[in-house]
Write an enzyme that holds these catalytic residues in place. Structure first.
Site, PDB file in Angstrom:
ATOM      1  CB  CYS A   2     -12.266 -34.048   4.045  1.00  0.00           C
ATOM      2  SG  CYS A   2     -13.011 -35.703   4.129  1.00  0.00           S
ATOM      3  CD  GLU A 114     -16.219 -30.158  -0.563  1.00  0.00           C
ATOM      4  OE1 GLU A 114     -17.212 -29.606  -0.019  1.00  0.00           O
ATOM      5  OE2 GLU A 114     -15.199 -30.500   0.056  1.00  0.00           O
TER       6      GLU A 114
END
Length: 271
Positions: A2, A114
């Site tokens: 993350c 992402e």
């Protein structure tokens, strides 16, 4: 992993979701659609109030800096590199194990970004045989639009170069716990592109479902084996992902337009 996420909900909204009992008006953060490491972020934690008569923990919404600095660090410089802790090893790594025992938090988000890292592309990049291409970002979020409750850790660090009464004498920092990305189909697969989170990236933030919140936040729970059971991946089929503009790749860009769903990957991006 993350490395970027979105957090637009304010204290009033989060207080209702997480049953917050205490938050400070001076710690209110503006909606952030491109949260990057070292930024100040919201975290939910159970902890006794400072100078309170009762030692009982109180559920608080606190403003923390993203990038954990262990209490024993001589300097805070390494915090920017410690934004993620792996669920598989968090209980044994020196930088995280003490916080894992007693200083756990929830980091609320709308979802996370992402960038596609296809297997063949990763291998070529590692071998130095291919130039890094412009990668397509995806926004990953709960399919039902609920808060993405990321499992996190927090830590206190004392800057010994400053006097006790200095407002910056204490740093409170945090890290997001990550796990292996899901290999099952997304709840709402995109028309084209990846159909599982693992096809986007091999890691993802560990999402805690509401039934685990109280146990995860309880500072009285300190047994590593019991705590590790809470790190089990959530049920599959809860997530969706869709392509967004490559504008999110620049941390200077910040606005709700970054969350706009594209019909497909942008031309010239990898996937």
């Amino acid at each position: 992993m993350c490395g970027r996420y979105a957090a637009s909900r304010g204290p009033e909204d989060l207080a209702g979701v997480f049953e917050i009992e205490k938050w400070e008006p001076e710690e209110v953060l503006a909606p952030d659609y491109n949260v990057a490491p070292t930024k100040e972020v919201y975290a939910v934690l159970d902890r006794p109030l400072k100078d309170a008569d009762s030692p009982e923990p109180v559920r608080q919404l606190r403003k923390l800096k993203w990038g954990l600095v262990p209490s024993w660090s001589k300097t805070p410089e390494g915090g920017a590199r410690m934004i993620n802790a792996r669920a598989e090893t968090v209980h044994e790594k020196p930088s995280y194990r003490r916080a894992f025992s007693t200083r756990r938090c929830i980091i609320p988000a709308d979802g996370y970004y992402e960038w596609v890292t296809a297997k063949d592309e990763r291998e070529l990049e590692v071998e130095g045989k291919k130039k890094r291409q412009r990668k397509q970002p995806y926004f990953v979020l709960p399919a039902d639009g609920s808060v993405f409750a990321m499992a996190g850790l927090y830590e206190f660090w004392r800057d010994r170069t400053l006097p006790d009464d200095h407002p910056l004498a204490w740093w409170v920092t945090c890290s997001v716990i990550t796990t292996e990305a899901e290999t099952t189909p997304l709840a709402v697969p995109p028309a084209e592109g990846p159909h599982t989170l693992a096809e986007i990236h091999p890691r993802m933030p560990l999402m805690l479902t509401p039934d685990r919140w109280d146990s995860w936040l309880d500072p009285a729970r300190t047994d590593p084996d019991e705590l590790r059971e809470l790190l089990a991946p959530p049920p599959t089929g809860l997530m969706r992902a869709y392509p967004v503009s490559t504008a999110v790749s620049n941390v200077r860009n910040n606005g709700p337009e970054l969350l706009k769903e594209l019909e497909g990957p942008e031309e010239g991006t990898l996937f």
